[in-house]
Each structure stands twice: as structure tokens, then as C-alpha cells.
Design a protein around this motif. Structure first.
Motif, PDB file in Angstrom:
ATOM      1  N   VAL A   1       0.833  -1.199   0.000  1.00 30.48           N
ATOM      2  CA  VAL A   1       0.000   0.000   0.000  1.00 30.48           C
ATOM      3  C   VAL A   1       0.870   1.252   0.000  1.00 30.48           C
ATOM      4  CG1 VAL A   1      -1.699   1.330   1.316  1.00 30.48           C
ATOM      5  CG2 VAL A   1      -1.912  -1.161   1.164  1.00 30.48           C
ATOM      6  N   SER A   2       1.939   1.230   0.810  1.00 27.09           N
ATOM      7  CA  SER A   2       2.859   2.362   0.875  1.00 27.09           C
ATOM      8  C   SER A   2       3.559   2.578  -0.450  1.00 27.09           C
ATOM      9  CB  SER A   2       3.900   2.123   1.980  1.00 27.09           C
ATOM     10  OG  SER A   2       4.864   3.149   2.004  1.00 27.09           O
ATOM     11  N   TYR A   3       3.930   1.469  -1.119  1.00 22.10           N
ATOM     12  CA  TYR A   3       4.601   1.557  -2.419  1.00 22.10           C
ATOM     13  C   TYR A   3       3.701   2.232  -3.448  1.00 22.10           C
ATOM     14  CZ  TYR A   3       6.151   0.078  -7.035  1.00 22.10           C
ATOM     15  OH  TYR A   3       6.506   0.066  -8.362  1.00 22.10           O
ATOM     16  N   VAL A   4       2.440   1.807  -3.488  1.00 21.92           N
ATOM     17  CA  VAL A   4       1.489   2.371  -4.453  1.00 21.92           C
ATOM     18  C   VAL A   4       1.287   3.860  -4.202  1.00 21.92           C
ATOM     19  CG1 VAL A   4      -0.922   2.344  -5.202  1.00 21.92           C
ATOM     20  CG2 VAL A   4       0.310   0.190  -4.906  1.00 21.92           C
ATOM     21  N   ASP A   5       1.115   4.232  -2.943  1.00 19.62           N
ATOM     22  CA  ASP A   5       0.920   5.642  -2.607  1.00 19.62           C
ATOM     23  C   ASP A   5       2.117   6.488  -3.028  1.00 19.62           C
ATOM     24  OD1 ASP A   5      -1.554   5.148  -1.564  1.00 19.62           O
ATOM     25  OD2 ASP A   5      -0.879   5.024   0.523  1.00 19.62           O
ATOM     26  N   GLN A   6       3.313   5.988  -2.738  1.00 20.70           N
ATOM     27  CA  GLN A   6       4.528   6.723  -3.094  1.00 20.70           C
ATOM     28  C   GLN A   6       4.680   6.808  -4.604  1.00 20.70           C
ATOM     29  OE1 GLN A   6       8.150   5.004  -1.608  1.00 20.70           O
ATOM     30  NE2 GLN A   6       9.390   6.793  -2.115  1.00 20.70           N
ATOM     31  N   TYR A   7       4.361   5.709  -5.283  1.00 23.06           N
ATOM     32  CA  TYR A   7       4.448   5.660  -6.743  1.00 23.06           C
ATOM     33  C   TYR A   7       3.555   6.721  -7.372  1.00 23.06           C
ATOM     34  CZ  TYR A   7       3.640   3.745 -11.463  1.00 23.06           C
ATOM     35  OH  TYR A   7       3.523   3.578 -12.823  1.00 23.06           O
ATOM     36  N   GLU A   8       2.301   6.783  -6.920  1.00 20.32           N
ATOM     37  CA  GLU A   8       1.351   7.735  -7.485  1.00 20.32           C
ATOM     38  C   GLU A   8       1.773   9.172  -7.206  1.00 20.32           C
ATOM     39  OE1 GLU A   8      -2.634   4.872  -7.189  1.00 20.32           O
ATOM     40  OE2 GLU A   8      -2.279   6.425  -5.674  1.00 20.32           O
ATOM     41  N   THR A   9       2.288   9.419  -6.013  1.00 20.24           N
ATOM     42  CA  THR A   9       2.736  10.768  -5.641  1.00 20.24           C
ATOM     43  C   THR A   9       3.927  11.205  -6.486  1.00 20.24           C
ATOM     44  OG1 THR A   9       1.983  10.453  -3.362  1.00 20.24           O
ATOM     45  CG2 THR A   9       3.568  12.214  -3.758  1.00 20.24           C
ATOM     46  N   GLU A  10       4.870  10.289  -6.699  1.00 21.24           N
ATOM     47  CA  GLU A  10       6.063  10.622  -7.478  1.00 21.24           C
ATOM     48  C   GLU A  10       5.717  10.911  -8.937  1.00 21.24           C
ATOM     49  OE1 GLU A  10       9.184  11.219  -6.436  1.00 21.24           O
ATOM     50  OE2 GLU A  10       8.300  11.030  -4.450  1.00 21.24           O
ATOM     51  N   LEU A  11       4.775  10.158  -9.490  1.00 18.55           N
ATOM     52  CA  LEU A  11       4.371  10.423 -10.869  1.00 18.55           C
ATOM     53  C   LEU A  11       3.650  11.748 -11.000  1.00 18.55           C
ATOM     54  CD1 LEU A  11       4.385   6.935 -11.174  1.00 18.55           C
ATOM     55  CD2 LEU A  11       3.909   7.855 -13.418  1.00 18.55           C
ATOM     56  N   ALA A  12       2.863  12.102  -9.988  1.00 19.08           N
ATOM     57  CA  ALA A  12       2.186  13.404 -10.003  1.00 19.08           C
ATOM     58  C   ALA A  12       3.218  14.528  -9.988  1.00 19.08           C
ATOM     59  CB  ALA A  12       1.249  13.519  -8.804  1.00 19.08           C
TER      60      ALA A  12
ATOM     61  N   ASN B   1      -7.359  12.947  -8.236  1.00 11.12           N
ATOM     62  CA  ASN B   1      -6.569  14.172  -8.209  1.00 11.12           C
ATOM     63  C   ASN B   1      -5.520  14.073  -7.106  1.00 11.12           C
ATOM     64  OD1 ASN B   1      -5.986  17.058  -7.184  1.00 11.12           O
ATOM     65  ND2 ASN B   1      -6.997  17.414  -9.146  1.00 11.12           N
ATOM     66  N   ILE B   2      -4.270  14.380  -7.447  1.00 12.98           N
ATOM     67  CA  ILE B   2      -3.184  14.388  -6.467  1.00 12.98           C
ATOM     68  C   ILE B   2      -2.517  15.756  -6.501  1.00 12.98           C
ATOM     69  CG2 ILE B   2      -1.018  13.328  -5.716  1.00 12.98           C
ATOM     70  CD1 ILE B   2      -1.842  10.778  -7.128  1.00 12.98           C
ATOM     71  N   ASP B   3      -2.774  16.556  -5.502  1.00 15.34           N
ATOM     72  CA  ASP B   3      -2.187  17.903  -5.408  1.00 15.34           C
ATOM     73  C   ASP B   3      -2.393  18.713  -6.681  1.00 15.34           C
ATOM     74  OD1 ASP B   3      -1.265  17.364  -2.817  1.00 15.34           O
ATOM     75  OD2 ASP B   3       0.593  16.474  -3.569  1.00 15.34           O
ATOM     76  N   GLY B   4      -3.591  18.643  -7.222  1.00 12.32           N
ATOM     77  CA  GLY B   4      -3.913  19.415  -8.416  1.00 12.32           C
ATOM     78  C   GLY B   4      -3.551  18.756  -9.730  1.00 12.32           C
ATOM     79  N   VAL B   5      -2.968  17.575  -9.665  1.00 12.17           N
ATOM     80  CA  VAL B   5      -2.583  16.834 -10.876  1.00 12.17           C
ATOM     81  C   VAL B   5      -3.579  15.699 -11.104  1.00 12.17           C
ATOM     82  CG1 VAL B   5      -0.825  15.371 -11.951  1.00 12.17           C
ATOM     83  CG2 VAL B   5      -0.139  17.383 -10.619  1.00 12.17           C
ATOM     84  N   HIS B   6      -4.051  15.576 -12.330  1.00 12.73           N
ATOM     85  CA  HIS B   6      -4.982  14.501 -12.671  1.00 12.73           C
ATOM     86  C   HIS B   6      -4.176  13.222 -12.886  1.00 12.73           C
ATOM     87  CE1 HIS B   6      -8.586  13.078 -15.351  1.00 12.73           C
ATOM     88  NE2 HIS B   6      -8.518  12.451 -14.191  1.00 12.73           N
ATOM     89  N   TYR B   7      -4.290  12.290 -11.952  1.00 13.87           N
ATOM     90  CA  TYR B   7      -3.561  11.022 -12.022  1.00 13.87           C
ATOM     91  C   TYR B   7      -4.466   9.946 -12.597  1.00 13.87           C
ATOM     92  CZ  TYR B   7      -1.357   6.663 -10.549  1.00 13.87           C
ATOM     93  OH  TYR B   7      -0.813   5.392 -10.530  1.00 13.87           O
ATOM     94  N   LEU B   8      -4.019   9.330 -13.690  1.00 11.44           N
ATOM     95  CA  LEU B   8      -4.781   8.275 -14.354  1.00 11.44           C
ATOM     96  C   LEU B   8      -3.908   7.035 -14.527  1.00 11.44           C
ATOM     97  CD1 LEU B   8      -6.377  10.484 -17.130  1.00 11.44           C
ATOM     98  CD2 LEU B   8      -7.687   9.286 -15.364  1.00 11.44           C
ATOM     99  N   ASN B   9      -4.430   5.880 -14.146  1.00 10.86           N
ATOM    100  CA  ASN B   9      -3.728   4.617 -14.356  1.00 10.86           C
ATOM    101  C   ASN B   9      -4.693   3.663 -15.049  1.00 10.86           C
ATOM    102  OD1 ASN B   9      -2.558   1.927 -13.908  1.00 10.86           O
ATOM    103  ND2 ASN B   9      -1.148   2.975 -12.515  1.00 10.86           N
ATOM    104  N   SER B  10      -4.257   3.098 -16.162  1.00  7.31           N
ATOM    105  CA  SER B  10      -5.142   2.266 -16.981  1.00  7.31           C
ATOM    106  C   SER B  10      -5.348   0.866 -16.430  1.00  7.31           C
ATOM    107  CB  SER B  10      -4.594   2.185 -18.413  1.00  7.31           C
ATOM    108  OG  SER B  10      -3.243   1.786 -18.407  1.00  7.31           O
ATOM    109  N   GLY B  11      -4.616   0.479 -15.373  1.00  8.55           N
ATOM    110  CA  GLY B  11      -4.794  -0.847 -14.798  1.00  8.55           C
ATOM    111  C   GLY B  11      -4.055  -1.911 -15.581  1.00  8.55           C
ATOM    112  N   ASP B  12      -4.712  -3.019 -15.899  1.00  8.07           N
ATOM    113  CA  ASP B  12      -4.018  -4.126 -16.578  1.00  8.07           C
ATOM    114  C   ASP B  12      -5.030  -5.065 -17.228  1.00  8.07           C
ATOM    115  OD1 ASP B  12      -4.254  -6.861 -14.740  1.00  8.07           O
ATOM    116  OD2 ASP B  12      -4.536  -5.018 -13.594  1.00  8.07           O
TER     117      ASP B  12
END
Length: 289
Positions: free
Chosen positions: A183-194, A217-228
Motif C-alpha cells: 500500500v505504501s509503495y502504491v501511494d509513493q508511486y502515485e505521488t512521485e508520478l504526479a 486528483n493528487i495535489d492538483g494533478v490529474h492522475y490516471l492509471n489504466s490498470g491491466d
């Protein structure tokens, strides 16, 4: 005489799919081909890990259904004049040898910047931001082996669930959601990409890699992940007004004409695709995604 509803396709501006992992047992190649047959689009973005070169080097095998995915893609180019952008992922890092390459409506590249309806998105598979696998490739392969086993176990679990009339259950997604480090990895991953999107002056970022579909939305950035297309079987789709949505294969009613509605198409397209980047000397790698 108007066309029959069943003959109509939902028309999107852009569709993004990633992490199909063709060449593996877990790949839902038949499902993704059926999904793409249901819809049409001006742009199809294949955002990495489409072909699983890692597994093909080891125990993977290429099936007819894997070829059918590319046949569907070629039909989209031929019949709908769809522009296809194949972005390199970590499992298809063999593409480094030919990047960048353009043949007609097919472009193969590292990443891209996509502009539509006044918004700018940085599109990348996402593995380059994984510091562990960028530096320790052997850990990536060990993780890949563990994930492959988990997918095998997942198939056994769902085989027995189907016999009992129970719906599909993603064992790996359940485990990821329970393990704090995941869970921590995913959160950090999404934040870094934003942060990367902001650094590039973009309004949003579109990625894959972690097999977790998302639209937030992450800090004003639209974060989109297409999944798999191994577990969640999901894709991103943009309409002609610039609105994005996640589409899940298991939620599509293929028998109902109500799920196949033609969306309005503007007279002129305002899409702008720029910034084709060359492969870097130290490409990012993922542990198992």
C-alpha cells in the motif's frame, strides 16, 4: 435507413490500455481484443508491458489469441484510421533496440506528451520511477517469479469459485491491499508520478505498471492509471470533450445495445502529440509489474 444499434460502436477520442503481458498464461488477450472490437477511437495508446519479453525468455509461450490482439490493432488502423502509440514498458524492454520508430499510423517510443481539449498529459508506463528495479534487476526478476506464482494460484482459486457460481476474485489485488508495504509503495508511486507531471508542466499523468486502475486528483494533478489485462481488465477512455473514464471489461454488457452508444464527434480534432523521447541509458524496471 438508420444503422441498427447493434452495429454502432462507441466512438472515443483516445483509448489507453497497458500491461497486457502477451506471452503469459495470465494474459487476457481474448478479452482485450473483444474490448477493442466493441469501441473505436482516433488514438490507441499501448502504455507498456504489452508483450512480456521476460516470460517469453523463460517459460512463456506465444498463442494464437496473442496474435489476434495485434490483428485487432491492425484492423483499427486500416478501418478506422486509428493512430497507435506503443510505449515501451519494462517487460517489453527489448524495444530499446529500435526506439523511436514510426511506420505509418504506428509509433513505437519511450513516452509522450498528449494535448487535448486544453489539457496536457505526460504518458509513461511508469517503471522508470521504480528506484528498486532501476538499480537491482535481479530483484525485479525474483519479484516477477513470485507474481507469476501468485497468478497461478489465483487461477486455481477462481476455477473453484466459478464451479460454485461465485464471481471473479483477484487474490493478488487482495494481498496487495492488505500488505502495508505494498500500500505504501502504491501511494509513493502515485505521488512521485504526479510530481513528474508538474515538473513537465502537465495537467495530468497517465501510466500503468502497478496493475491498479485509478482516476483521481493528487495535489492538483490529474492522475490516471489504466490498470491491466491480467487481473482487473481495465482501460482508460477519453471522449471528444476531454472527459476521461475507466472502463472495466467485466462491467460491459456485450449483449445489450445500450452499452454501445455512438458519442458525438466534433468537426475538427484539437489533439496534439509531442515530445517523443529516446531510450535512456538506464531504463527503469519493475519488480513484477
Amino acid at each position: 435507413m438508420p444503422a441498427k444499434l447493434k452495429d454502432l460502436k462507441t466512438q472515443f477520442k483516445t483509448i489507453v490500455v497497458s500491461d497486457i503481458h502477451l506471452g503469459t498464461k495470465g494474459s487476457k488477450a481474448k478479452e482485450v481484443a473483444r474490448f477493442l472490437k466493441q469501441y473505436s477511437c482516433e488514438n490507441l495508446i499501448l502504455n507498456g508491458d504489452i508483450i512480456d519479453g521476460w516470460q517469453l525468455k523463460k517459460s512463456g509461450s506465444w498463442k494464437r489469441k496473442h496474435t489476434r490482439f495485434f490483428n485487432r490493432m491492425l484492423k483499427m488502423i486500416d478501418q478506422d484510421n486509428t493512430k497507435v502509440f506503443y510505449l515501451r514498458g519494462n517487460h517489453d524492454d527489448f524495444l530499446d533496440q529500435i526506439l523511436p520508430l514510426q511506420i505509418g499510423n504506428l509509433s513505437i517510443q519511450m513516452d509522450m506528451i498528449y494535448e487535448s481539449c486544453g489539457k496536457k498529459y505526460f504518458i509513461t508506463h511508469g517503471d522508470i520511477f521504480d528506484s528498486i528495479t532501476s538499480n537491482l534487476r535481479w530483484i525485479a526478476y525474483l519479484g516477477d517469479m513470485g507474481y507469476t506464482f501468485l497468478l497461478w494460484l489465483n487461477r486455481q482459486v477462481n476455477y473453484h469459485r466459478r464451479k460454485r457460481g461465485l464471481p471473479y476474485f483477484s487474490l493478488s489485488q487482495f494481498i496487495k491491499g492488505k500488505v502495508k508495504s505494498a500500500v505504501s509503495y502504491v501511494d509513493q508511486y502515485e505521488t512521485e508520478l504526479a510530481k513528474m507531471a508538474m515538473a513537465k508542466g502537465c495537467d495530468g499523468i497517465i501510466c500503468g505498471h502497478i496493475h491498479k486502475a485509478e482516476d483521481r486528483n493528487i495535489d492538483g494533478v490529474h492522475y490516471l492509471n489504466s490498470g491491466d489485462w491480467v487481473e482487473s481488465m481495465s482501460a482508460l477512455a477519453e471522449d471528444h470533450n476531454g472527459n476521461w473514464q475507466l472502463i472495466y471489461y467485466n462491467e460491459i454488457d456485450f449483449k445489450s445495445s445500450s452499452s454501445v452508444v455512438s458519442m458525438p464527434k466534433p468537426a475538427s480534432s484539437d489533439i496534439k502529440i509531442v515530445a517523443f523521447s529516446k531510450p535512456q541509458s538506464n531504463p527503469g524496471l519493475s519488480d513484477f509489474m
